[in-house]
Design a protein around this motif. Sequence first.
Motif, short mmCIF file in Angstrom:
data_model
loop_
_atom_site.label_atom_id
_atom_site.label_comp_id
_atom_site.label_asym_id
_atom_site.label_seq_id
_atom_site.Cartn_x
_atom_site.Cartn_y
_atom_site.Cartn_z
N ILE A 41 28.47 33.37 59.59
CA ILE A 41 28.13 33.77 60.37
C ILE A 41 29.24 33.42 61.66
O ILE A 41 29.87 32.62 61.54
N GLY A 42 29.55 34.55 62.35
CA GLY A 42 30.40 34.67 63.45
C GLY A 42 30.32 36.06 64.00
O GLY A 42 29.53 36.83 63.79
N PRO A 43 31.65 36.57 64.74
CA PRO A 43 31.62 37.92 65.31
C PRO A 43 31.66 38.97 64.08
O PRO A 43 30.82 39.97 64.18
N ILE A 44 32.11 38.57 63.03
CA ILE A 44 31.94 39.15 61.93
C ILE A 44 31.08 38.60 60.80
O ILE A 44 31.23 37.45 60.54
N PHE A 45 29.97 39.43 60.46
CA PHE A 45 29.06 38.64 59.41
C PHE A 45 29.78 39.00 58.02
O PHE A 45 30.06 40.20 57.81
N GLY A 214 33.66 17.78 73.13
CA GLY A 214 34.10 18.18 71.89
C GLY A 214 34.09 19.40 71.64
O GLY A 214 33.54 20.33 72.02
N SER A 215 34.99 19.54 70.31
CA SER A 215 35.10 21.06 69.88
C SER A 215 35.63 20.92 68.50
O SER A 215 36.37 19.99 68.31
N VAL A 327 25.61 27.47 66.47
CA VAL A 327 25.00 27.67 67.72
C VAL A 327 26.19 27.56 68.74
O VAL A 327 26.01 28.51 69.60
N ALA A 328 26.92 26.66 68.84
CA ALA A 328 28.06 26.57 69.92
C ALA A 328 28.83 27.57 70.06
O ALA A 328 29.20 28.20 70.99
N GLU A 336 32.58 29.82 73.93
CA GLU A 336 32.07 28.99 73.00
C GLU A 336 31.66 27.88 73.77
O GLU A 336 32.35 27.48 74.92
N VAL A 337 30.36 27.44 73.62
CA VAL A 337 29.83 26.38 74.39
C VAL A 337 30.41 25.10 73.50
O VAL A 337 30.62 25.01 72.55
N PRO A 338 30.68 23.97 74.43
CA PRO A 338 31.27 22.61 73.87
C PRO A 338 30.17 22.26 72.78
O PRO A 338 29.11 22.16 73.16
N ILE A 339 30.46 21.70 71.71
CA ILE A 339 29.52 21.38 70.55
C ILE A 339 28.75 20.14 70.91
O ILE A 339 27.42 20.21 70.66
N GLY A 340 29.51 19.37 71.84
CA GLY A 340 28.74 18.16 72.35
C GLY A 340 27.35 18.72 73.24
O GLY A 340 26.39 17.74 73.33
#
Lengths: 364, 257
Positions: A41-45, A214-215, A327-328, A336-340
């Motif tokens: 999963i990502g910008p390109i599947f 975090g990230s 998800v992040a 990108e949302v910070p993973i925390g």
Amino acid sequence: MSAGGVAMPAGTGAASARRGGLMLAAGAVLLVAAIVAALAIGPIFIAPADILAILADAAHGIRPTEGIAMRDAVVVLDIRLPRTILTALVGATLAVAGAVLQGVFRNPLADPGLVGVSTGAAFAAVLWIVFGGMVGAFLPQAVLAFALPISAFLGSLISTVLLYSLATREGRTSVAMLLFAGIALGALAAAGTGLVIFVASDQQLREFTFWTLGSTGGASWFKIGIALPFFAALFVGSFWLARGLDALAIGEAEAFHLGVDTQWLKRLAIVLVAAGVGAAVAVAGVIGFVGLVVPHLLRLSAGPMHDRLLIGCALAGGALLLLSDIVARTVAVPAEVPIGVVTAIIGAPYFLYLVHRNRAALGG
Amino acid sequence: MLVARGVTVAIKGKTLLQDVDLSLSPGQVLAIVGPNGAGKSTLLKAMTGERKTTGGEIELDGRALWHWTTAALASRRAVLAQSTEVVFPFLVSEIVTLGIRRNLTAAEQYRLVQRALVAVDMSTMSDRVYGTLSGGEKQRVQLGRVLAQVWSHGCTYLMLDEPTSSLDLSHQLLILRLAREHALSGGGVLMILHDLNLASMAADEIVALKDGNRIASGAPVDVMTDDLIAALYGVRVQVRGVPDGPFLLPQTARLPG
């Protein structure tokens, strides 16, 4: 747990063995699924079948098979694979560290992120990044590579030792003292981090959110390499501590009567937790709640015996952080949302639920 | 032999135990009695190695206690503490497993857990979560864990701090029978008991403590006297006897004043 050929009749020991084995299998399946999802999963599947082909080709040291886009191979191998491995390792480390810390404090609320252990690591890491250059010139190259995780480890260790001495009297940890002292230590370390970042120049530090939320976005094989010895120390060492942590769960004196050197056990456990959490923070910043939610769910499902619990935490912790990372990085594309933020959205309500359940012990 | 000579324990200027002698031999059941705060648990904790002494010496099998490693102690003596708080959701069978020596096969471990649970009459509750049990059931599970340690390590000494405090009559008698069986098989049992009738029934020797001092010791028939009970508890009772030993009825008691 059961050796081959030993039938466990219904009754003694059967439930214990049953609830262990099944959950570990489920954890392993979940982790594999999360790894595949993180690579796909990502910008390109990228289809899971193609991922397998790319990984197989890479393992054999050959160029991608025909039909696989070179671009996909680069995305999988150079971008997503290091990030996936790092994320899984950090998740596993945080969950295992949480379980061990909770065993030492004899308290299910002791999450490294909540009680200041991670923030202490972040403060020390930031200090090294800003001021390390002054002493860095005198250090050999091999040490220099590991200087960041070592600093974070020391910061984490100091926080944990302070926390332990504040919250524990004669082997008994007060829940309220653990949380209050943890909050205070965490706030102090976070303030220190903020101050250092504020006075530092931009080049020396990435953004403040990395150290607070975090990230795993900056993953690289180098980062995996410098953190891996610390993670490995925690994984290997904590399985060695498992039986002692079981005994400690029924009491400090009881563990002593059962032959456990509790002082030594706790010291080693605290050093291992600090090593794991310190390295995790050095490469991925402060990510909260993984060490709280995963061990607690695993204790309910796989049982609290630490040999199984720790394996389960490693599997499920890796899986949970991988899913959080997916998800992040997908929820607000292209940002990108910070993973925390993701782990807090899952973990904070869970923490409230735990506090609510433990309100009698907290005096509420 | 487990021997205490002139043991003194003081904390912050307060003397909990003053110059106490005690000796436990294999084959013997010894009961410690005395009012609340007499130093009974302090003495037991000192003899397990859990509590540091400020004076005197304690020897286990001819060697000073502090010479023993924690692990070696666990293979010579097992201890049931007064109250045990378990923090995580362990099953009954898992608690008992904690007593078992590590290097046994799963089959041997399983058999020992079974045997221990049967011995304390908890075999039907092995899959229950410990935290959901009643006080008496918890106490029996902990004793099962202690027995598992005794049997898997071959411990000689069994030390029990008020093992019958939460138990009903039939289980009180069960614990006394287990203590006697351990002594008959060559072990030594040291236990703190509040119930003087149980102590008189179960013990070969009774040691009476008051205010940290040993004020009497000997066979139940010699120790259980009207005068000693008055001295210990400030209560006048009439001790009677049956062929098996002395007993007292609280109905005959007269409180002082």
